[in-house]
Each structure stands twice: as C-alpha cells, then as structure tokens.
Design a protein around this motif. Structure first.
Motif, PDB file in Angstrom:
ATOM      1  N   MET A   1       0.849  -1.197   0.000  1.00  0.00           N
ATOM      2  CA  MET A   1       0.000   0.000   0.000  1.00  0.00           C
ATOM      3  C   MET A   1       0.885   1.247   0.000  1.00  0.00           C
ATOM      4  O   MET A   1       1.836   1.351   0.769  1.00  0.00           O
ATOM      5  CB  MET A   1      -0.903   0.016   1.234  1.00  0.00           C
ATOM      6  N   ARG A   2       0.598   2.170  -0.856  1.00  0.00           N
ATOM      7  CA  ARG A   2       1.364   3.399  -0.911  1.00  0.00           C
ATOM      8  C   ARG A   2       1.020   4.294   0.277  1.00  0.00           C
ATOM      9  O   ARG A   2      -0.099   4.282   0.783  1.00  0.00           O
ATOM     10  CB  ARG A   2       1.096   4.129  -2.215  1.00  0.00           C
ATOM     11  N   TRP A   3       2.002   5.115   0.686  1.00  0.00           N
ATOM     12  CA  TRP A   3       1.825   5.922   1.895  1.00  0.00           C
ATOM     13  C   TRP A   3       0.677   6.899   1.769  1.00  0.00           C
ATOM     14  O   TRP A   3       0.006   7.219   2.756  1.00  0.00           O
ATOM     15  CB  TRP A   3       3.138   6.663   2.203  1.00  0.00           C
ATOM     16  N   TRP A   4       0.401   7.412   0.540  1.00  0.00           N
ATOM     17  CA  TRP A   4      -0.642   8.433   0.423  1.00  0.00           C
ATOM     18  C   TRP A   4      -2.048   7.838   0.539  1.00  0.00           C
ATOM     19  O   TRP A   4      -3.031   8.565   0.615  1.00  0.00           O
ATOM     20  CB  TRP A   4      -0.506   9.214  -0.887  1.00  0.00           C
ATOM     21  N   TYR A   5      -2.141   6.491   0.571  1.00  0.00           N
ATOM     22  CA  TYR A   5      -3.434   5.881   0.828  1.00  0.00           C
ATOM     23  C   TYR A   5      -3.901   6.135   2.268  1.00  0.00           C
ATOM     24  O   TYR A   5      -5.101   6.198   2.540  1.00  0.00           O
ATOM     25  CB  TYR A   5      -3.367   4.372   0.614  1.00  0.00           C
ATOM     26  N   VAL A   6      -2.915   6.257   3.156  1.00  0.00           N
ATOM     27  CA  VAL A   6      -3.254   6.357   4.581  1.00  0.00           C
ATOM     28  C   VAL A   6      -4.105   7.585   4.883  1.00  0.00           C
ATOM     29  O   VAL A   6      -5.190   7.465   5.488  1.00  0.00           O
ATOM     30  CB  VAL A   6      -1.977   6.335   5.448  1.00  0.00           C
ATOM     31  N   PRO A   7      -3.697   8.826   4.517  1.00  0.00           N
ATOM     32  CA  PRO A   7      -4.557   9.972   4.811  1.00  0.00           C
ATOM     33  C   PRO A   7      -5.913   9.908   4.118  1.00  0.00           C
ATOM     34  O   PRO A   7      -6.919  10.376   4.665  1.00  0.00           O
ATOM     35  CB  PRO A   7      -3.732  11.174   4.326  1.00  0.00           C
ATOM     36  N   ILE A   8      -5.945   9.293   2.926  1.00  0.00           N
ATOM     37  CA  ILE A   8      -7.231   9.160   2.226  1.00  0.00           C
ATOM     38  C   ILE A   8      -8.157   8.229   2.989  1.00  0.00           C
ATOM     39  O   ILE A   8      -9.339   8.522   3.200  1.00  0.00           O
ATOM     40  CB  ILE A   8      -7.021   8.663   0.783  1.00  0.00           C
ATOM     41  N   LEU A   9      -7.617   7.098   3.445  1.00  0.00           N
ATOM     42  CA  LEU A   9      -8.429   6.155   4.209  1.00  0.00           C
ATOM     43  C   LEU A   9      -8.875   6.749   5.530  1.00  0.00           C
ATOM     44  O   LEU A   9     -10.021   6.543   5.967  1.00  0.00           O
ATOM     45  CB  LEU A   9      -7.632   4.868   4.451  1.00  0.00           C
TER      46      LEU A   9
END
Length: 212
Positions: A1-9
């Motif tokens: 999972m790419r790091w920028w998925y985290v703030p989106i999730l």
C-alpha cells in the motif's frame, strides 16, 4: 500500500463516522413524528437534559435579577439559590419522554403552562422527509471531538428561530443529552421563574419585623 493511501483512508473513515449521528437523528425524527415516547425514552439521557434546562433557565433568571439593581448581596444570593430549586422543579415537570416529543415537534412545549407569543418558537420542528433533508442536517452538524455532536434545528432557519440538540455517543449509540431551547422559550421560562421569585421576595418583606 502506498503511503498516500493512509490519509485518504483516514479521511474516508472520519467522513463515515460523522454520518453515524444522522442515523440516530433520523430515528429520533421518526419517533417525534409518530409520537413514539417509548423510543424517545430509550434514546434520551434525561438527567443531563434536566441539568441543561436548569442551567439555561437559572442563567436567564439571574440576568433578569441582576438587571433589577435593587437587591442587596444577601437578598440576591438567597433568590439565586431559590431560582435553582425552582428551576429543578420546573425541569422535573418539563423533561419527560412525552414533553421531549412535544418540544422537538416545533421547539415549544405546548403541553406546559408556558405562554407562547405569536411567531415564537422554532420555525419548524425536527423533520426529516428524505435524503435531501438529511443532507441539510449533515451540513448543520458540528462535531465536538469524537463523542459529541451539536445539530441546529431546523438547519435553514435564522439563529433566533432555531433550537439546538446535542447528541453524545455512549457505547455504539448516539443519545440525546441536551436541548438548547430558542431564545423566546428561554425568556418565557425565565419570566415564569422570575414571577415566582418576585412573589417569594414580596412574601419575605411582609414578614420582616417593623422597626421600633
């Protein structure tokens, strides 16, 4: 999972969480429309609601007493203490499942002896007829941390014609814990309290001994 998925999730999770009070609000609106006092009884924290109405009423009454300007500190303290006791009695009468339904219906407790002036009260009560109306309530929702939300009713009305309800999360259920009544109703409740205090004050003065 790419790091920028985290703030989106995280943003999506927060958005989903902010939608959860609307389910309780919708259920409460349906109960008000149907006059379902059993549902209201299960979804209201009556102790918190009574304390809130006591605070609102006594604050308004104290303001009126302070503005009178003819009270000495001892008399003012006595009347303030009496105001709290009377407000507690008023709240015990006012805060039942039936009167909460009555209050949420249009912002005014019709079943109580509180005079209603023309155009007083809220512009309308707690009504949610469809998704569009639910969206309007969502936009009027103010999250206060993770466990408390404040909602203006009706959302499109000017502030003076709104009342506000506070929901608090307990376990997995949002419960009604506070109703901030309209300015008109708070003023009428304070006037009723002030009239009772004035009669008490007049009675105390008649009992004072005559100076020799």
């Amino acid at each position: 999972m790419r790091w920028w998925y985290v703030p989106i999730l995280l943003a999506l999770a927060w958005f989903g969480f902010t939608l959860t009070p609307l389910a309780s609000l919708y259920g409460l609106a349906r109960a008000v429309e149907a006059g379902d006092v059993d549902y209201v009884d299960r979804h209201v924290n009556f102790r918190s609601l009574r304390l809130s109405l006591v605070r609102q009423t006594t604050n308004a009454a104290r303001t009126a007493l302070n503005e009178s300007g003819d009270l000495d500190p001892r008399e003012q303290q006595k009347l303030n203490e009496a105001a709290v006791g009377l407000a507690l009695a008023l709240a015990e009468t006012m805060v039942t499942a039936k009167t909460v339904v009555d209050l949420l219906d249009d912002g005014w407790p019709e079943s109580l002896d509180v005079p209603k002036e023309t155009n007083a009260g809220a512009a309308s009560g707690l009504r949610i007829e469809g998704l569009g109306r639910l969206a309007a309530y969502y936009l009027a929702t103010e999250m206060r941390g993770f466990r408390t939300v404040v909602i203006a009713v009706p959302p499109e009305a000017p502030r003076a014609r709104q009342f506000k309800i506070r929901l608090r999360l307990r376990g997995f259920v949002w419960r009604l814990v506070d109703i901030e009544v309209t300015d008109d109703l708070r003023a009428q409740m304070a006037q009723k309290l002030a009239r009772t205090l004035a009669r008490m004050r007049a009675g105390d003065r008649t009992k004072e001994p005559v100076a020799q």
